[in-house]
Design an enzyme around this catalytic site. Sequence first.
Site, PDB file in Angstrom:
ATOM      1  N   CYS A 155      45.111  42.149  25.769  1.00 50.24           N
ATOM      2  CA  CYS A 155      45.679  40.955  26.405  1.00 50.24           C
ATOM      3  C   CYS A 155      45.660  39.810  25.404  1.00 50.24           C
ATOM      4  O   CYS A 155      44.657  39.609  24.707  1.00 50.24           O
ATOM      5  CB  CYS A 155      44.859  40.599  27.638  1.00 50.24           C
ATOM      6  SG  CYS A 155      45.455  39.138  28.514  1.00 50.24           S
TER       7      CYS A 155
ATOM      8  N   GLU B 273      50.615  42.170  33.940  1.00 47.81           N
ATOM      9  CA  GLU B 273      51.181  40.814  33.947  1.00 47.81           C
ATOM     10  C   GLU B 273      51.030  40.160  35.319  1.00 47.81           C
ATOM     11  O   GLU B 273      50.679  38.981  35.420  1.00 47.81           O
ATOM     12  CB  GLU B 273      52.663  40.842  33.554  1.00 47.81           C
ATOM     13  CG  GLU B 273      52.943  41.265  32.128  1.00 47.81           C
ATOM     14  CD  GLU B 273      52.064  40.607  31.091  1.00 47.81           C
ATOM     15  OE1 GLU B 273      51.652  39.446  31.277  1.00 47.81           O
ATOM     16  OE2 GLU B 273      51.763  41.263  30.080  1.00 47.81           O
TER      17      GLU B 273
ATOM     18  N   HIS C  56      47.800  38.524  36.223  1.00 47.47           N
ATOM     19  CA  HIS C  56      47.588  37.162  35.710  1.00 47.47           C
ATOM     20  C   HIS C  56      47.969  36.106  36.758  1.00 47.47           C
ATOM     21  O   HIS C  56      47.415  35.008  36.771  1.00 47.47           O
ATOM     22  CB  HIS C  56      48.419  36.926  34.449  1.00 47.47           C
ATOM     23  CG  HIS C  56      47.825  37.473  33.190  1.00 47.47           C
ATOM     24  ND1 HIS C  56      46.653  37.001  32.652  1.00 47.47           N
ATOM     25  CD2 HIS C  56      48.253  38.441  32.342  1.00 47.47           C
ATOM     26  CE1 HIS C  56      46.387  37.667  31.517  1.00 47.47           C
ATOM     27  NE2 HIS C  56      47.335  38.544  31.314  1.00 47.47           N
TER      28      HIS C  56
HETATM   29 NI    NI Z   1      47.317  39.739  29.600  1.00 44.13          NI
END
Ligand code: NI
Length: 177
Positions: A100, A143, A146
């Site tokens: 990440c 994703e 997040h």
């Molecule tokens: Ni990430």
Amino acid sequence: MSIKPVLRMGDERLLQRAEPVREFSTPALRDLLVDMNDTMQALNGAGLAAPQIGVGLRVVIFGVQSNSRYPDADSVPQTILINPIITPIDEQIEEGWEGCLSVPGLRGVVPRYLNIRYQGCDENGGLIDRTVSGFHARVVQHECDHLDGILYPMRIRDFSKFGFTEELFPGQDLQDE
Ligand code: NI
């Protein structure tokens, strides 16, 4: 070009739930997407979520080109995905390595659904509806986490498979998300 600093794990903004986008085709949304794309490209990332550059909106981008050095790696189409909804197709879970951009220099093995459907909008409000598997499904799940304040280390079950990329994969130039 405007390459933005990527927030790193420990910054509280990465732990917040992002808000839905309510207006499409706006200059502000276009500017955000340019910044996200410039930032992802500059860092050679495979994906980026708006909260990673400090913007608390439900916007992610991702995409992976097929790479001659890693012919076995799946390619993932370049995608802008706004207000995403993920629905697992079945219960199958696959473990796989992730990195990440907000956790630089590290990689870990993370369990993810193998098969998912994802829905959402593009930058103009056009509907996206795809059913995908494997690495594509993994990138989308990473994703979208997040947007709910979840970083991949929070999903690791076996911390013997978490460490520094240079030690785990010496000499390899791996992409982070
Ligand atoms: Ni990430």
